[in-house]
Design a protein around this motif. Sequence first.
Motif, PDB file in Angstrom:
ATOM      1  N   LYS A 159       0.843  -1.195   0.000  1.00 30.19           N
ATOM      2  CA  LYS A 159       0.000   0.000   0.000  1.00 30.19           C
ATOM      3  C   LYS A 159       0.881   1.250   0.000  1.00 30.19           C
ATOM      4  CE  LYS A 159      -3.449   1.662   3.181  1.00 30.19           C
ATOM      5  NZ  LYS A 159      -2.327   2.135   3.981  1.00 30.19           N
ATOM      6  N   ASP A 160       1.852   1.257   0.907  1.00 31.06           N
ATOM      7  CA  ASP A 160       2.831   2.338   0.936  1.00 31.06           C
ATOM      8  C   ASP A 160       4.071   1.861   1.662  1.00 31.06           C
ATOM      9  OD1 ASP A 160       2.250   2.574   3.730  1.00 31.06           O
ATOM     10  OD2 ASP A 160       0.539   3.839   3.216  1.00 31.06           O
ATOM     11  N   ALA A 161       5.135   2.654   1.570  1.00 31.82           N
ATOM     12  CA  ALA A 161       6.390   2.268   2.213  1.00 31.82           C
ATOM     13  C   ALA A 161       7.135   3.511   2.673  1.00 31.82           C
ATOM     14  CB  ALA A 161       7.248   1.467   1.240  1.00 31.82           C
ATOM     15  N   SER A 162       7.834   3.355   3.789  1.00 34.69           N
ATOM     16  CA  SER A 162       8.600   4.473   4.349  1.00 34.69           C
ATOM     17  C   SER A 162       9.971   4.589   3.681  1.00 34.69           C
ATOM     18  CB  SER A 162       8.813   4.251   5.846  1.00 34.69           C
ATOM     19  OG  SER A 162       9.701   3.163   6.044  1.00 34.69           O
ATOM     20  N   PHE A 163      10.553   5.743   3.850  1.00 35.16           N
ATOM     21  CA  PHE A 163      11.901   5.993   3.333  1.00 35.16           C
ATOM     22  C   PHE A 163      12.873   4.925   3.840  1.00 35.16           C
ATOM     23  CE2 PHE A 163      16.040   7.966   3.157  1.00 35.16           C
ATOM     24  CZ  PHE A 163      16.011   8.791   2.043  1.00 35.16           C
ATOM     25  N   ALA A 164      12.843   4.680   5.139  1.00 36.40           N
ATOM     26  CA  ALA A 164      13.770   3.721   5.742  1.00 36.40           C
ATOM     27  C   ALA A 164      13.574   2.310   5.193  1.00 36.40           C
ATOM     28  CB  ALA A 164      13.597   3.722   7.255  1.00 36.40           C
ATOM     29  N   TYR A 165      12.322   1.944   4.998  1.00 38.82           N
ATOM     30  CA  TYR A 165      12.015   0.614   4.468  1.00 38.82           C
ATOM     31  C   TYR A 165      12.583   0.463   3.058  1.00 38.82           C
ATOM     32  CZ  TYR A 165       9.307  -3.435   2.907  1.00 38.82           C
ATOM     33  OH  TYR A 165       8.939  -4.660   2.410  1.00 38.82           O
ATOM     34  N   LEU A 166      12.343   1.461   2.235  1.00 35.32           N
ATOM     35  CA  LEU A 166      12.845   1.425   0.863  1.00 35.32           C
ATOM     36  C   LEU A 166      14.368   1.371   0.844  1.00 35.32           C
ATOM     37  CD1 LEU A 166      10.486   4.065  -0.797  1.00 35.32           C
ATOM     38  CD2 LEU A 166      10.470   1.590  -1.172  1.00 35.32           C
ATOM     39  N   SER A 176       3.758   9.321  -5.131  1.00 36.39           N
ATOM     40  CA  SER A 176       3.450  10.491  -4.311  1.00 36.39           C
ATOM     41  C   SER A 176       4.101  10.289  -2.953  1.00 36.39           C
ATOM     42  CB  SER A 176       1.931  10.645  -4.149  1.00 36.39           C
ATOM     43  OG  SER A 176       1.411   9.548  -3.422  1.00 36.39           O
ATOM     44  N   MET A 177       4.440  11.388  -2.298  1.00 36.14           N
ATOM     45  CA  MET A 177       5.085  11.302  -0.985  1.00 36.14           C
ATOM     46  C   MET A 177       4.317  12.147   0.018  1.00 36.14           C
ATOM     47  SD  MET A 177       9.179  11.152  -1.509  1.00 36.14           S
ATOM     48  CE  MET A 177       9.531  12.328  -2.819  1.00 36.14           C
ATOM     49  N   LYS A 178       4.182  11.586   1.204  1.00 37.81           N
ATOM     50  CA  LYS A 178       3.499  12.289   2.273  1.00 37.81           C
ATOM     51  C   LYS A 178       4.459  12.420   3.454  1.00 37.81           C
ATOM     52  CE  LYS A 178      -0.164  10.158   3.012  1.00 37.81           C
ATOM     53  NZ  LYS A 178      -1.083   9.171   3.606  1.00 37.81           N
ATOM     54  N   LYS A 179       4.580  13.615   3.968  1.00 42.33           N
ATOM     55  CA  LYS A 179       5.485  13.816   5.098  1.00 42.33           C
ATOM     56  C   LYS A 179       4.703  14.037   6.380  1.00 42.33           C
ATOM     57  CE  LYS A 179       9.046  15.070   2.039  1.00 42.33           C
ATOM     58  NZ  LYS A 179      10.085  14.149   2.538  1.00 42.33           N
ATOM     59  N   THR A 180       4.926  13.130   7.320  1.00 41.19           N
ATOM     60  CA  THR A 180       4.234  13.212   8.614  1.00 41.19           C
ATOM     61  C   THR A 180       5.254  13.008   9.719  1.00 41.19           C
ATOM     62  OG1 THR A 180       3.802  10.847   8.498  1.00 41.19           O
ATOM     63  CG2 THR A 180       2.085  12.295   7.657  1.00 41.19           C
ATOM     64  N   PHE A 181       4.770  12.731  10.923  1.00 34.88           N
ATOM     65  CA  PHE A 181       5.665  12.397  12.026  1.00 34.88           C
ATOM     66  C   PHE A 181       5.244  11.080  12.645  1.00 34.88           C
ATOM     67  CE2 PHE A 181       6.615  16.802  11.498  1.00 34.88           C
ATOM     68  CZ  PHE A 181       7.956  16.913  11.845  1.00 34.88           C
ATOM     69  N   ALA A 182       6.247  10.289  12.986  1.00 42.73           N
ATOM     70  CA  ALA A 182       5.993   9.062  13.715  1.00 42.73           C
ATOM     71  C   ALA A 182       6.479   9.362  15.122  1.00 42.73           C
ATOM     72  CB  ALA A 182       6.763   7.900  13.114  1.00 42.73           C
ATOM     73  N   GLY A 183       5.561   9.722  15.996  1.00 38.99           N
ATOM     74  CA  GLY A 183       5.961  10.203  17.307  1.00 38.99           C
ATOM     75  C   GLY A 183       6.588  11.559  17.072  1.00 38.99           C
ATOM     76  N   LYS A 184       7.857  11.659  17.339  1.00 37.57           N
ATOM     77  CA  LYS A 184       8.519  12.945  17.134  1.00 37.57           C
ATOM     78  C   LYS A 184       9.425  12.971  15.922  1.00 37.57           C
ATOM     79  CE  LYS A 184       8.387  14.012  22.029  1.00 37.57           C
ATOM     80  NZ  LYS A 184       9.169  14.062  23.286  1.00 37.57           N
ATOM     81  N   LYS A 185       9.520  11.832  15.285  1.00 37.50           N
ATOM     82  CA  LYS A 185      10.434  11.748  14.143  1.00 37.50           C
ATOM     83  C   LYS A 185       9.725  11.921  12.803  1.00 37.50           C
ATOM     84  CE  LYS A 185      13.458   8.449  16.437  1.00 37.50           C
ATOM     85  NZ  LYS A 185      13.847   7.037  16.427  1.00 37.50           N
TER      86      LYS A 185
END
Lengths: 101, 101
Positions: free
Chosen positions: A29-36, A61-70
């Motif tokens: 469905k989607d993947a994070s920068f770190a995963y890729l 497409s890219m979405k920028k959010t926060f995971a906790g504080k990161k």
Amino acid sequence: MTPEKFSQLDPVIHSRVRLGILTILASVKDASFAYLKDKIGTTDGNLSANLTRLEGEGYISMKKTFAGKKPLTTCRITGKGRAAFSEYLRTLENLLPLKTE
Amino acid sequence: MTPEKFSQLDPVIHSRVRLGILTILASVKDASFAYLKDKIGTTDGNLSANLTRLEGEGYISMKKTFAGKKPLTTCRITGKGRAAFSEYLRTLENLLPLKTE
DNA sequence: TTAAAGTACTTTATAAATTAAAGTGATAAA
DNA sequence: TTTATCACTTTAATTTATAAAGTACTTTAA
């Protein structure tokens, strides 16, 4: 009917890193920068540049959010990207002597 | 067992033109410059540079003769080139969602 | 609490590769 | 003869990719 030519392979996709990105994004469905980064085995800078390229082409497409504080960048393939990727695979299969069993 | 990574794809082969050259040379005894140019759909300069690159890697050999009075460059894949090409295809098949029917 | 190390990236600089343009040396045609 | 064509190679320009720094925090550990 023109002969099949290797120049038909979309140059945007025909890059080891971008091919990796799209292959992964086509199956999740989607993947994070770190995963890729981990799956493809490249550097931060290189991945960043290639994601930007794919986004510029409208393939992802890219979405920028926060995971906790990161900060967390989540990537997703677009309809256009999926179509281009399918076409790339189709072309490859026509061009190469592949024997998938 | 490390995860499969796209960086495993031989960068010497992962170029549209060189992939085309090797694909053709893997299926014929030898091929001329003009034949390769036509089949791959590239320019003289680009083909020349890529052939030189493949020759430098030891993936192909080139023989320069004359056809009547005209120069003729004949290209052939080497054992090393054939092995590298096979390995490239194997890696691709492991990495991509190919469905050859 | 503050310095050091780490995370999650982006940006800039450098190296490499591709593409395009010009060049070479010969033959053939007008 | 001069113009064009063939079969390439070489050089130059553009594009890509890789590597190195940089940014903006957060976490761990003294």
